[in-house]
Design a protein around this motif. Structure first.
Motif, PDB file in Angstrom:
ATOM      1  N   GLY A   1       4.031  -1.514   4.769  1.00 43.85           N
ATOM      2  CA  GLY A   1       2.742  -1.841   4.181  1.00 43.85           C
ATOM      3  C   GLY A   1       1.718  -2.188   5.244  1.00 43.85           C
ATOM      4  N   PRO A   2       0.789  -3.073   4.914  1.00 41.02           N
ATOM      5  CA  PRO A   2      -0.299  -3.394   5.844  1.00 41.02           C
ATOM      6  C   PRO A   2       0.157  -4.148   7.093  1.00 41.02           C
ATOM      7  CG  PRO A   2      -0.868  -3.973   3.587  1.00 41.02           C
ATOM      8  CD  PRO A   2       0.596  -3.674   3.608  1.00 41.02           C
TER       9      PRO A   2
ATOM     10  N   GLU B   1       0.095   2.987  -3.202  1.00 45.97           N
ATOM     11  CA  GLU B   1      -1.051   3.564  -2.498  1.00 45.97           C
ATOM     12  C   GLU B   1      -1.317   2.872  -1.168  1.00 45.97           C
ATOM     13  OE1 GLU B   1      -4.301   3.469  -5.193  1.00 45.97           O
ATOM     14  OE2 GLU B   1      -3.449   4.956  -6.559  1.00 45.97           O
ATOM     15  N   ARG B   2      -0.757   1.689  -0.988  1.00 45.24           N
ATOM     16  CA  ARG B   2      -0.972   0.951   0.257  1.00 45.24           C
ATOM     17  C   ARG B   2       0.180   1.134   1.239  1.00 45.24           C
ATOM     18  NH1 ARG B   2      -2.503  -5.091  -0.628  1.00 45.24           N
ATOM     19  NH2 ARG B   2      -3.176  -4.834   1.541  1.00 45.24           N
TER      20      ARG B   2
ATOM     21  N   GLY C   1       0.332  -7.965   7.110  1.00 42.18           N
ATOM     22  CA  GLY C   1       0.089  -8.062   5.682  1.00 42.18           C
ATOM     23  C   GLY C   1       1.022  -9.020   4.960  1.00 42.18           C
TER      24      GLY C   1
ATOM     25  N   SER D   1       1.433  -2.034  -4.564  1.00 41.61           N
ATOM     26  CA  SER D   1       0.902  -0.704  -4.831  1.00 41.61           C
ATOM     27  C   SER D   1       1.459   0.345  -3.880  1.00 41.61           C
ATOM     28  CB  SER D   1      -0.626  -0.720  -4.697  1.00 41.61           C
ATOM     29  OG  SER D   1      -1.128   0.594  -4.781  1.00 41.61           O
TER      30      SER D   1
ATOM     31  N   TRP E   1       2.972  -6.946  -1.194  1.00 41.38           N
ATOM     32  CA  TRP E   1       2.096  -6.041  -1.935  1.00 41.38           C
ATOM     33  C   TRP E   1       2.939  -5.212  -2.892  1.00 41.38           C
ATOM     34  CZ3 TRP E   1       4.992  -4.072   1.712  1.00 41.38           C
ATOM     35  CH2 TRP E   1       5.260  -2.691   1.741  1.00 41.38           C
TER      36      TRP E   1
END
Length: 127
Positions: free
Chosen positions: A101-102, A112-113, A105, A110, A108
């Motif tokens: 992920g991010p 999409e991330r 981060g 989603s 999360w």
């Protein structure tokens, strides 16, 4: 970009346990600076969130369907992540994907991330 290799799937009976592993590597990035997670996709269904862990490993999040049965963890010194699956049910049958992920981060949900995906490992639970 972070490269991921997931493993540990198999065929088990309902009530059994499995441990999935994900090894992260990167030529120009440090995988231990990224949030990581697990998603799964059953036949005919969309890929769905299972669990995620922040980049420090101090915070976790779980889908309601697996909360209390699955445990996500990571070892930043080894750039690895694991998912312990207990009390497995037939409805847990799916291909499980580890994901990045991010950077820096938190948890999360989603898809999409997701920055990178593992190749997937099959988990089949028989009744």
């Amino acid at each position: 970009q972070v490269q991921l290799a997931d493993s540990g799937g198999g065929l088990v009976q309902a009530g059994d346990s499995l441990r999935l592993s994900c090894a992260a590597s990167g030529r120009t990035v440090r995988p231990n600076l990224y949030a990581m997670g697990w998603f799964r996709q059953a036949p005919g269904k969309e890929r769905e969130f299972v669990a995620s862990i922040n980049w420090r490993g101090s915070s976790t999040d779980y889908a309601d369907s697996v909360k209390g049965r699955f445990t996500i963890s990571r070892d930043n010194a080894k750039n690895t992540m694991s998912l312990q699956l207990n009390s497995l049910k037939p409805e847990d049958t799916a291909v499980y994907y580890c994901a990045v992920g991010p950077q820096f981060g938190g948890t999360w949900r989603s898809p999409e991330r997701v920055a990178s995906w593992g190749q997937g490992t099959q988990v089949t639970v028989s009744s």
